[in-house]
Motif scaffolding. Structure first.
Motif, PDB file in Angstrom:
ATOM      1  N   LYS A 172      -7.845  -0.073 -11.282  1.00 55.66           N
ATOM      2  CA  LYS A 172      -9.122   0.443 -10.811  1.00 55.66           C
ATOM      3  C   LYS A 172      -8.885   1.827 -10.241  1.00 55.66           C
ATOM      4  O   LYS A 172      -7.969   2.026  -9.446  1.00 55.66           O
ATOM      5  CB  LYS A 172      -9.638  -0.477  -9.715  1.00 55.66           C
ATOM      6  CG  LYS A 172     -11.102  -0.797  -9.838  1.00 55.66           C
ATOM      7  CD  LYS A 172     -11.515  -1.691  -8.711  1.00 55.66           C
ATOM      8  CE  LYS A 172     -12.832  -2.356  -9.065  1.00 55.66           C
ATOM      9  NZ  LYS A 172     -13.269  -3.267  -8.031  1.00 55.66           N
ATOM     10  N   LYS A 185     -10.870   4.886  -8.240  1.00 53.93           N
ATOM     11  CA  LYS A 185     -12.126   5.223  -7.532  1.00 53.93           C
ATOM     12  C   LYS A 185     -12.697   6.561  -7.998  1.00 53.93           C
ATOM     13  O   LYS A 185     -13.905   6.748  -8.038  1.00 53.93           O
ATOM     14  CB  LYS A 185     -11.860   5.314  -6.027  1.00 53.93           C
ATOM     15  CG  LYS A 185     -11.967   3.984  -5.321  1.00 53.93           C
ATOM     16  CD  LYS A 185     -13.363   3.781  -4.763  1.00 53.93           C
ATOM     17  CE  LYS A 185     -13.495   2.378  -4.186  1.00 53.93           C
ATOM     18  NZ  LYS A 185     -14.863   1.871  -4.274  1.00 53.93           N
ATOM     19  N   THR A 196      -3.529  -2.809  -9.948  1.00 54.71           N
ATOM     20  CA  THR A 196      -3.313  -1.501  -9.328  1.00 54.71           C
ATOM     21  C   THR A 196      -4.646  -0.889  -8.952  1.00 54.71           C
ATOM     22  O   THR A 196      -5.603  -0.957  -9.726  1.00 54.71           O
ATOM     23  CB  THR A 196      -2.603  -0.553 -10.310  1.00 54.71           C
ATOM     24  OG1 THR A 196      -1.487  -1.229 -10.866  1.00 54.71           O
ATOM     25  CG2 THR A 196      -2.148   0.710  -9.631  1.00 54.71           C
ATOM     26  N   LYS A 197      -4.677  -0.319  -7.766  1.00 53.05           N
ATOM     27  CA  LYS A 197      -5.905   0.327  -7.319  1.00 53.05           C
ATOM     28  C   LYS A 197      -5.559   1.726  -6.857  1.00 53.05           C
ATOM     29  O   LYS A 197      -4.586   1.928  -6.139  1.00 53.05           O
ATOM     30  CB  LYS A 197      -6.469  -0.465  -6.145  1.00 53.05           C
ATOM     31  CG  LYS A 197      -7.948  -0.774  -6.272  1.00 53.05           C
ATOM     32  CD  LYS A 197      -8.429  -1.460  -5.032  1.00 53.05           C
ATOM     33  CE  LYS A 197      -9.295  -2.654  -5.389  1.00 53.05           C
ATOM     34  NZ  LYS A 197      -9.648  -3.420  -4.200  1.00 53.05           N
ATOM     35  N   VAL A 198      -6.330   2.700  -7.288  1.00 48.70           N
ATOM     36  CA  VAL A 198      -6.144   4.064  -6.790  1.00 48.70           C
ATOM     37  C   VAL A 198      -7.443   4.466  -6.100  1.00 48.70           C
ATOM     38  O   VAL A 198      -8.491   4.531  -6.731  1.00 48.70           O
ATOM     39  CB  VAL A 198      -5.820   5.041  -7.938  1.00 48.70           C
ATOM     40  CG1 VAL A 198      -5.717   6.461  -7.407  1.00 48.70           C
ATOM     41  CG2 VAL A 198      -4.534   4.640  -8.639  1.00 48.70           C
ATOM     42  N   ARG A 199      -7.366   4.701  -4.810  1.00 40.65           N
ATOM     43  CA  ARG A 199      -8.571   5.087  -4.065  1.00 40.65           C
ATOM     44  C   ARG A 199      -8.685   6.606  -4.053  1.00 40.65           C
ATOM     45  O   ARG A 199      -8.549   7.238  -3.006  1.00 40.65           O
ATOM     46  CB  ARG A 199      -8.492   4.575  -2.637  1.00 40.65           C
ATOM     47  CG  ARG A 199      -8.558   3.068  -2.519  1.00 40.65           C
ATOM     48  CD  ARG A 199      -8.730   2.694  -1.058  1.00 40.65           C
ATOM     49  NE  ARG A 199      -8.244   1.360  -0.791  1.00 40.65           N
ATOM     50  CZ  ARG A 199      -8.977   0.266  -0.979  1.00 40.65           C
ATOM     51  NH1 ARG A 199     -10.195   0.359  -1.428  1.00 40.65           N
ATOM     52  NH2 ARG A 199      -8.457  -0.906  -0.710  1.00 40.65           N
ATOM     53  N   VAL A 233       0.954  -6.121  -6.900  1.00 40.04           N
ATOM     54  CA  VAL A 233      -0.357  -5.672  -6.451  1.00 40.04           C
ATOM     55  C   VAL A 233      -0.166  -4.431  -5.607  1.00 40.04           C
ATOM     56  O   VAL A 233       0.390  -4.495  -4.515  1.00 40.04           O
ATOM     57  CB  VAL A 233      -1.064  -6.781  -5.631  1.00 40.04           C
ATOM     58  CG1 VAL A 233      -2.443  -6.306  -5.201  1.00 40.04           C
ATOM     59  CG2 VAL A 233      -1.171  -8.053  -6.450  1.00 40.04           C
ATOM     60  N   GLY A 234      -0.579  -3.305  -6.109  1.00 37.43           N
ATOM     61  CA  GLY A 234      -0.351  -2.059  -5.390  1.00 37.43           C
ATOM     62  C   GLY A 234      -1.631  -1.276  -5.208  1.00 37.43           C
ATOM     63  O   GLY A 234      -2.467  -1.222  -6.100  1.00 37.43           O
ATOM     64  N   THR A 235      -1.775  -0.681  -4.036  1.00 35.92           N
ATOM     65  CA  THR A 235      -2.919   0.170  -3.782  1.00 35.92           C
ATOM     66  C   THR A 235      -2.423   1.533  -3.357  1.00 35.92           C
ATOM     67  O   THR A 235      -1.550   1.635  -2.499  1.00 35.92           O
ATOM     68  CB  THR A 235      -3.799  -0.422  -2.659  1.00 35.92           C
ATOM     69  OG1 THR A 235      -4.199  -1.728  -3.045  1.00 35.92           O
ATOM     70  CG2 THR A 235      -5.023   0.425  -2.424  1.00 35.92           C
ATOM     71  N   VAL A 236      -2.955   2.568  -3.980  1.00 33.85           N
ATOM     72  CA  VAL A 236      -2.620   3.928  -3.585  1.00 33.85           C
ATOM     73  C   VAL A 236      -3.845   4.509  -2.901  1.00 33.85           C
ATOM     74  O   VAL A 236      -4.930   4.538  -3.482  1.00 33.85           O
ATOM     75  CB  VAL A 236      -2.230   4.784  -4.802  1.00 33.85           C
ATOM     76  CG1 VAL A 236      -1.877   6.187  -4.352  1.00 33.85           C
ATOM     77  CG2 VAL A 236      -1.068   4.153  -5.549  1.00 33.85           C
ATOM     78  N   ASN A 237      -3.672   4.926  -1.663  1.00 32.52           N
ATOM     79  CA  ASN A 237      -4.797   5.476  -0.910  1.00 32.52           C
ATOM     80  C   ASN A 237      -4.836   6.977  -1.097  1.00 32.52           C
ATOM     81  O   ASN A 237      -3.933   7.675  -0.670  1.00 32.52           O
ATOM     82  CB  ASN A 237      -4.648   5.134   0.569  1.00 32.52           C
ATOM     83  CG  ASN A 237      -4.833   3.644   0.808  1.00 32.52           C
ATOM     84  OD1 ASN A 237      -5.809   3.052   0.344  1.00 32.52           O
ATOM     85  ND2 ASN A 237      -3.881   3.034   1.470  1.00 32.52           N
ATOM     86  N   ASN A 249       0.844  -1.186   0.000  1.00 34.57           N
ATOM     87  CA  ASN A 249       0.000   0.000   0.000  1.00 34.57           C
ATOM     88  C   ASN A 249       0.873   1.228   0.000  1.00 34.57           C
ATOM     89  O   ASN A 249       1.996   1.184   0.478  1.00 34.57           O
ATOM     90  CB  ASN A 249      -0.842   0.051   1.275  1.00 34.57           C
ATOM     91  CG  ASN A 249      -2.026  -0.863   1.185  1.00 34.57           C
ATOM     92  OD1 ASN A 249      -2.794  -0.792   0.246  1.00 34.57           O
ATOM     93  ND2 ASN A 249      -2.156  -1.745   2.161  1.00 34.57           N
TER      94      ASN A 249
END
Lengths: 229, 207
Positions: free
Chosen positions: A67, A69, A49-52, A31-35, A17
């Protein structure tokens, strides 16, 4: 636009994260998530990759699944794989090889699309080039020029069919308005344009054209209207 | 159909522009999103525009697009205040607002003082109302005070200036738009100015 110049880099390897913010370059492998909101000059994503939040970048290269948000604002983006944006998309050029999902409206100078797409809002593009392997859907479309083709039957189609059940490679929309319109396998209530070509497999309620209309014998059109004298 | 709206088709026919141009201008933010009004009619959904606003805007785009790039045009139409500063001496020299206004409202400021765009806008509005003969000098003081106090609160959102009078007593108000407003009888609305329009006009003058 010089977002993030002279700013730090963000590198994610493996599963991790990270916080949002302004970066010079962002690279995700794994697998990376950016909050939170993130802005960068280059955004390179491989894997999941997820960008919240919102993603703002000059250049995006995405291979795999991404993805977002919020909204996506990008100069030039190349996507191979599956990208889902819950907000709106704004940018200069977007090429997608795979699946594009946008929740709200989409404004681009050029959209090159190969695969399938679903746009919840209005699709506004300068040049819109579509090769459909699966379903294409947009609420309404307004363009300078649009070209829709069904991808040739190839091995890829079999793979797509396996990935997307109930797959039928056609474009579905309420209305298409533009200058140069060239369609195949499209279902629309209204098509309005200057030069309009309705190709095979089209089902159109009303076609309004200004200078030229050509219709393939295999197309169904409810009503043809010539406008503007 | 409501008289103050124009349908998309009518607009294109009247101005001789194409769908492609319209959508391109929208992408470049030359035409604001909230001017696209969707309504259902007996032929299905149609898009309408506020007639006066869109016709004036299209004329402006058509007149100016040969001299300016679309991006430069977009800057002109943007309701955001530009980062623009001007010295008082230049303000007088370039005749952007009349000298009467400067003498009356800016006499305490020294010639080398630098005004922000916001301050220029206040002078510009005061100048406009004075020239139209709507407002007296004393009222101008209060106008500037009202603007200074309240205009920044809108933070770039569209607003209108209202100037009304009843039995000789005048009052100013700033109102976010779109909004309807109704007065008691006896109140006379002397002027209603769209701040966005004023910003555009002032930008054009400064360029």
């Amino acid at each position: 636009m010089a977002v993030g110049a002279g700013k730090p880099d963000l590198i994610i390897n493996g599963v991790s994260n990270a916080g949002g913010g302004e970066y010079s370059s962002v690279k995700v492998d794994g697998v990376g998530t950016v909050n939170g909101d993130v802005s960068a000059v280059t955004f390179d994503a491989n894997g999941v990759t997820k960008v919240r939040g919102n993603l703002v970048a000059e250049e995006i290269d995405c291979d795999g699944i991404m993805k977002v948000k919020g909204d996506l604002i990008a100069g030039r983006s190349v996507v191979d794989g599956n990208i889902k944006i819950e907000g709106a998309v704004k940018g200069d050029r977007l090429s997608v090889n795979g699946i594009l999902n946008v929740g709200k409206e989409c404004e681009l100078e050029t959209l090159e699309m190969e695969g399938a797409f679903n746009i919840g809002g209005f699709l506004n593009a300068g040049q819109l080039n579509v090769r459909l392997h699966g379903k294409g859907r947009a609420q309404d479309i307004g363009v300078e020029s649009i070209k829709v083709r069904q991808a040739s039957k190839s091995k890829w189609n079999i793979l797509w069919r396996w990935m997307l059940p109930r797959f039928s490679p056609e474009l579905e929309t309420n209305s298409i308005e533009g200058d140069e319109i060239d369609l195949e396998y499209t279902e629309a209530n209204v098509v309005r344009g200057s030069r309009v070509f309705i190709g095979k497999g089209c089902v159109i309620g009303t076609v309004e054209y200004r200078t030229e209309l050509k219709v393939h014998p295999g197309a169904k059109i409810g009503k043809e209207v010539k406008t503007g004298g | 159909m409501e008289p103050n709206l124009i349908s998309k088709k009518e607009l294109l026919d009247e101005k001789g522009i194409s769908y492609g141009q319209l959508y391109r201008w929208k992408r470049k933010q030359l035409i604001p999103e909230d001017w696209f009004i969707r309504k259902s009619t007996f032929t299905g959904q149609e898009t309408f525009f506020p007639r006066d606003l869109i016709l004036a805007r299209i004329d402006k785009i058509m007149n100016m697009k040969d001299d300016l790039s679309l991006d430069e045009l977009a800057d002109q139409f943007s309701p955001l205040l530009p980062e623009y500063e001007l010295r008082k001496a230049d303000l007088m020299k370039r005749n952007i607002v009349s000298n009467v206004v400067i003498e009356r409202f800016a006499s305490v400021d020294s010639d080398s003082i630098v005004y922000t765009f916001e301050r220029l806008l206040y002078f510009f509005v005061a100048d406009k109302l004075l020239h139209a003969g709507d407002m007296s000098m004393e009222e101008g003081e209060r106008l500037l005070q009202t603007m200074r106090e309240h205009f920044p609160k809108f933070e770039g959102k569209a607003c209108d200036l209202l100037f009304a009078r009843k039995m000789g007593v005048s009052s100013f108000a700033l109102l976010s738009v779109p909004a309807d407003i109704y007065y008691e009888s006896g109140v006379k609305l002397i002027a209603r100015l769209s701040m966005n329009e004023c910003i555009e006009q002032l930008k054009a003058k400064l360029m």
